[in-house]
Design a protein around this motif. Structure first.
Motif, PDB file in Angstrom:
ATOM      1  N   PRO A 172      40.004 -19.619  73.673  1.00 24.08           N
ATOM      2  CA  PRO A 172      39.097 -19.742  72.245  1.00 24.08           C
ATOM      3  C   PRO A 172      38.934 -18.424  71.795  1.00 24.08           C
ATOM      4  CG  PRO A 172      37.640 -20.252  74.129  1.00 24.08           C
ATOM      5  CD  PRO A 172      39.127 -20.170  74.819  1.00 24.08           C
ATOM      6  N   ASP A 173      38.823 -17.263  72.336  1.00 29.15           N
ATOM      7  CA  ASP A 173      38.738 -16.311  71.385  1.00 29.15           C
ATOM      8  C   ASP A 173      40.005 -15.501  71.079  1.00 29.15           C
ATOM      9  OD1 ASP A 173      36.059 -16.494  71.976  1.00 29.15           O
ATOM     10  OD2 ASP A 173      36.128 -15.481  73.803  1.00 29.15           O
ATOM     11  N   ALA A 174      41.191 -15.888  71.591  1.00 34.56           N
ATOM     12  CA  ALA A 174      42.381 -15.295  71.146  1.00 34.56           C
ATOM     13  C   ALA A 174      42.888 -15.587  69.621  1.00 34.56           C
ATOM     14  CB  ALA A 174      43.741 -15.743  72.164  1.00 34.56           C
ATOM     15  N   THR A 175      43.832 -14.641  69.021  1.00 35.97           N
ATOM     16  CA  THR A 175      44.415 -14.921  67.547  1.00 35.97           C
ATOM     17  C   THR A 175      45.554 -15.832  67.972  1.00 35.97           C
ATOM     18  OG1 THR A 175      43.296 -12.911  67.023  1.00 35.97           O
ATOM     19  CG2 THR A 175      45.190 -13.828  65.741  1.00 35.97           C
ATOM     20  N   PHE A 176      45.443 -17.033  67.217  1.00 36.40           N
ATOM     21  CA  PHE A 176      46.682 -17.967  67.336  1.00 36.40           C
ATOM     22  C   PHE A 176      47.282 -17.768  65.819  1.00 36.40           C
ATOM     23  CE2 PHE A 176      44.674 -19.374  71.343  1.00 36.40           C
ATOM     24  CZ  PHE A 176      45.708 -19.539  72.066  1.00 36.40           C
ATOM     25  N   THR A 177      48.457 -17.570  66.050  1.00 35.90           N
ATOM     26  CA  THR A 177      49.228 -17.309  64.657  1.00 35.90           C
ATOM     27  C   THR A 177      50.591 -17.787  64.734  1.00 35.90           C
ATOM     28  OG1 THR A 177      49.536 -15.557  63.062  1.00 35.90           O
ATOM     29  CG2 THR A 177      49.825 -14.731  65.221  1.00 35.90           C
ATOM     30  N   ARG A 178      51.326 -17.839  63.737  1.00 36.99           N
ATOM     31  CA  ARG A 178      52.667 -18.472  63.636  1.00 36.99           C
ATOM     32  C   ARG A 178      53.666 -17.758  62.547  1.00 36.99           C
ATOM     33  NH1 ARG A 178      52.176 -24.548  63.554  1.00 36.99           N
ATOM     34  NH2 ARG A 178      54.106 -24.345  64.001  1.00 36.99           N
ATOM     35  N   GLU A 179      54.762 -17.951  62.760  1.00 32.81           N
ATOM     36  CA  GLU A 179      55.959 -17.674  61.876  1.00 32.81           C
ATOM     37  C   GLU A 179      56.730 -18.677  61.584  1.00 32.81           C
ATOM     38  OE1 GLU A 179      57.840 -13.889  62.497  1.00 32.81           O
ATOM     39  OE2 GLU A 179      56.096 -12.836  62.498  1.00 32.81           O
ATOM     40  N   PRO A 180      57.127 -19.191  60.109  1.00 31.18           N
ATOM     41  CA  PRO A 180      56.606 -18.618  58.745  1.00 31.18           C
ATOM     42  C   PRO A 180      54.995 -18.716  58.925  1.00 31.18           C
ATOM     43  CG  PRO A 180      58.265 -19.988  58.538  1.00 31.18           C
ATOM     44  CD  PRO A 180      58.075 -20.169  60.051  1.00 31.18           C
ATOM     45  N   THR A 181      54.169 -17.662  58.528  1.00 32.59           N
ATOM     46  CA  THR A 181      52.963 -17.598  58.394  1.00 32.59           C
ATOM     47  C   THR A 181      52.415 -18.488  57.020  1.00 32.59           C
ATOM     48  OG1 THR A 181      52.946 -16.104  56.489  1.00 32.59           O
ATOM     49  CG2 THR A 181      52.965 -15.096  58.737  1.00 32.59           C
ATOM     50  N   ASP A 182      51.289 -18.810  56.688  1.00 34.28           N
ATOM     51  CA  ASP A 182      50.920 -19.701  55.492  1.00 34.28           C
ATOM     52  C   ASP A 182      50.556 -18.763  54.564  1.00 34.28           C
ATOM     53  OD1 ASP A 182      48.470 -18.717  56.447  1.00 34.28           O
ATOM     54  OD2 ASP A 182      47.574 -20.490  57.040  1.00 34.28           O
ATOM     55  N   SER A 183      50.835 -17.532  54.278  1.00 35.42           N
ATOM     56  CA  SER A 183      50.558 -16.748  53.132  1.00 35.42           C
ATOM     57  C   SER A 183      51.658 -17.008  52.015  1.00 35.42           C
ATOM     58  CB  SER A 183      50.942 -15.152  53.600  1.00 35.42           C
ATOM     59  OG  SER A 183      52.379 -14.931  53.826  1.00 35.42           O
ATOM     60  N   TRP A 184      51.676 -16.223  50.958  1.00 29.35           N
ATOM     61  CA  TRP A 184      52.563 -16.585  50.052  1.00 29.35           C
ATOM     62  C   TRP A 184      54.071 -16.233  50.185  1.00 29.35           C
ATOM     63  CZ3 TRP A 184      55.624 -13.076  47.360  1.00 29.35           C
ATOM     64  CH2 TRP A 184      54.878 -11.749  47.206  1.00 29.35           C
ATOM     65  N   TYR A 185      53.946 -15.436  51.222  1.00 34.28           N
ATOM     66  CA  TYR A 185      55.226 -14.853  51.639  1.00 34.28           C
ATOM     67  C   TYR A 185      55.949 -15.893  52.560  1.00 34.28           C
ATOM     68  CZ  TYR A 185      53.621 -10.283  50.599  1.00 34.28           C
ATOM     69  OH  TYR A 185      53.369  -8.979  50.123  1.00 34.28           O
ATOM     70  N   GLY A 186      55.200 -16.568  53.262  1.00 31.49           N
ATOM     71  CA  GLY A 186      55.486 -17.656  53.921  1.00 31.49           C
ATOM     72  C   GLY A 186      55.967 -18.897  53.314  1.00 31.49           C
ATOM     73  N   GLU A 187      55.311 -18.972  52.155  1.00 29.61           N
ATOM     74  CA  GLU A 187      55.359 -19.851  51.122  1.00 29.61           C
ATOM     75  C   GLU A 187      57.016 -19.847  50.682  1.00 29.61           C
ATOM     76  OE1 GLU A 187      52.351 -20.372  48.645  1.00 29.61           O
ATOM     77  OE2 GLU A 187      51.058 -21.035  49.897  1.00 29.61           O
ATOM     78  N   ALA A 188      57.403 -18.585  50.054  1.00 31.23           N
ATOM     79  CA  ALA A 188      58.461 -18.389  49.655  1.00 31.23           C
ATOM     80  C   ALA A 188      59.350 -18.528  50.552  1.00 31.23           C
ATOM     81  CB  ALA A 188      58.642 -16.576  49.241  1.00 31.23           C
ATOM     82  N   VAL A 189      59.214 -18.453  51.902  1.00 31.14           N
ATOM     83  CA  VAL A 189      60.228 -18.716  53.020  1.00 31.14           C
ATOM     84  C   VAL A 189      60.622 -20.049  52.872  1.00 31.14           C
ATOM     85  CG1 VAL A 189      60.562 -18.942  55.442  1.00 31.14           C
ATOM     86  CG2 VAL A 189      59.772 -16.818  54.689  1.00 31.14           C
TER      87      VAL A 189
ATOM     88  N   ALA B 175      60.281 -10.114  55.183  1.00 29.59           N
ATOM     89  CA  ALA B 175      58.982 -10.005  54.447  1.00 29.59           C
ATOM     90  C   ALA B 175      57.618 -10.551  54.889  1.00 29.59           C
ATOM     91  CB  ALA B 175      59.141 -10.035  52.922  1.00 29.59           C
ATOM     92  N   ASP B 176      58.013 -11.791  55.250  1.00 28.99           N
ATOM     93  CA  ASP B 176      56.788 -12.357  55.875  1.00 28.99           C
ATOM     94  C   ASP B 176      56.413 -12.111  57.274  1.00 28.99           C
ATOM     95  OD1 ASP B 176      54.801 -14.835  55.930  1.00 28.99           O
ATOM     96  OD2 ASP B 176      56.221 -15.679  57.263  1.00 28.99           O
ATOM     97  N   HIS B 177      57.345 -11.666  57.913  1.00 29.80           N
ATOM     98  CA  HIS B 177      56.965 -10.860  59.341  1.00 29.80           C
ATOM     99  C   HIS B 177      56.259  -9.486  59.058  1.00 29.80           C
ATOM    100  CE1 HIS B 177      57.299  -9.630  63.369  1.00 29.80           C
ATOM    101  NE2 HIS B 177      57.929  -8.687  63.123  1.00 29.80           N
ATOM    102  N   ALA B 178      56.632  -8.915  58.075  1.00 32.85           N
ATOM    103  CA  ALA B 178      56.132  -7.369  57.986  1.00 32.85           C
ATOM    104  C   ALA B 178      54.443  -7.554  57.441  1.00 32.85           C
ATOM    105  CB  ALA B 178      56.654  -6.490  56.634  1.00 32.85           C
ATOM    106  N   ASN B 179      54.396  -8.761  56.530  1.00 31.60           N
ATOM    107  CA  ASN B 179      52.803  -9.161  56.156  1.00 31.60           C
ATOM    108  C   ASN B 179      52.098  -9.559  57.257  1.00 31.60           C
ATOM    109  OD1 ASN B 179      50.872  -9.446  53.862  1.00 31.60           O
ATOM    110  ND2 ASN B 179      51.215 -11.686  54.515  1.00 31.60           N
ATOM    111  N   HIS B 180      52.812 -10.281  58.147  1.00 32.17           N
ATOM    112  CA  HIS B 180      52.053 -10.961  59.461  1.00 32.17           C
ATOM    113  C   HIS B 180      51.674  -9.723  60.436  1.00 32.17           C
ATOM    114  CE1 HIS B 180      52.424 -13.744  62.837  1.00 32.17           C
ATOM    115  NE2 HIS B 180      51.407 -13.645  62.602  1.00 32.17           N
TER     116      HIS B 180
END
Ligand SMILES: Nc1ncnc2c1ncn2[C@@H]1O[C@H](COP(=O)(O)OP(=O)(O)O)[C@@H](O)[C@H]1O
Ligand SMILES: Cc1cn([C@H]2C[C@H](O)[C@@H](COP(=O)(O)OP(=O)(O)O)O2)c(=O)[nH]c1=O
Length: 197
Positions: free
Chosen positions: A25-42, A62-67
């Motif tokens: 529960p304390d770990a950071t769970f994340t994914r690509e493409p992300t839900d940032s605007w870069y991910g939306e562009a993807v 670009a999404d990866h760099a921001n991630h």
């Protein structure tokens, strides 16, 4: 520690990623493409059948760099455990296959995509590869354009195999044809071993 989950569409990455959230529960769970605007562009590019393959590679990158700067590096700097559902290997395998089929004129696409990442990315400490045949993967992912999709996923799978051959110590292969509870149990066992190391 950075652990990534990789595999074909429908191989069960999201199922495993969600199950791990109860265990860590304390770990950071994340994914690509992300839900940032870069991910939306993807997402926009993925939805466009005429998207330029090279432009699409750079959107994913670009999404990866921001991630990296927004999520992965800060969490790792705090000494945290990061578990990512897809990461750089997805680019190497998928865009490696897309570029190979395109007329972009890039001779060794997988190596090219790896080279772009080498200058700035942070490689995973370990990668769990959910191994599944392209036909089952396409079925599970609910792809309708099956014939075309099968051929593409087969090329992506070949690329994953090349990545594993090049870095066998980082990859942990899991048989994703097994029942979901078996796959989850095996992945949890591997992650426990990695975290305890
Ligand atoms: N081991 C498994 N056996 C059979 N079906 C599975 C298994 N793991 C996941 N599924 C199902 O396959 C579909 C895709 O799973 P998902 O976890 O979303 O995969 P991914 O994130 O790799 O695309 C879902 O409907 C899920 O319930
Ligand atoms: C992160 C990434 C994903 N993809 C592709 C894989 C998937 O077909 C699609 C969406 O990823 P995702 O949402 O993880 O799909 P799934 O859960 O079905 O695996 O994007 C790339 O082609 N390159 C990348 O770098």
């Amino acid at each position: 520690m950075l652990i990534t989950l990789e595999g074909l569409d429908g191989s069960g990455k999201t199922t495993v990623w969600e199950a791990l959230q109860d265990v860590y529960p304390d770990a950071t769970f994340t994914r690509e493409p992300t839900d940032s605007w870069y991910g939306e562009a993807v997402g926009r590019s993925m939805g466009d059948p005429d998207a330029d393959p090279l432009a699409e590679l750079f959107l994913y990158t670009a999404d990866h760099a921001n991630h990296l700067s927004e999520t992965v590096r800060p969490a790792l700097a705090d000494g945290g455990l990061v578990i990512a559902d897809r990461y750089s290997d997805s680019r190497f395998a998928y865009q490696g296959a897309t570029l190979a089929r395109s007329d972009a004129g890039i001779e060794r696409p997988l190596e090219y995509v790896r080279g772009i990442h080498a200058a700035f990315s942070r490689p995973p400490d370990a990668t769990i590869y959910l191994d599944l045949d392209p036909k089952t993967a396409a079925e599970r992912a609910g792809r309708t354009d099956k014939f075309e999709r099968d051929g593409y996923l087969a090329a992506v799978r070949d690329n994953y195999e090349r990545l594993i051959d090049a870095d066998p110590g980082r990859f942990h292969r899991v048989d994703a044809t097994r029942a979901p509870e078996d796959v989850v149990a095996r992945v949890e066992e591997i992650v426990a071993g990695l975290v305890d190391r």
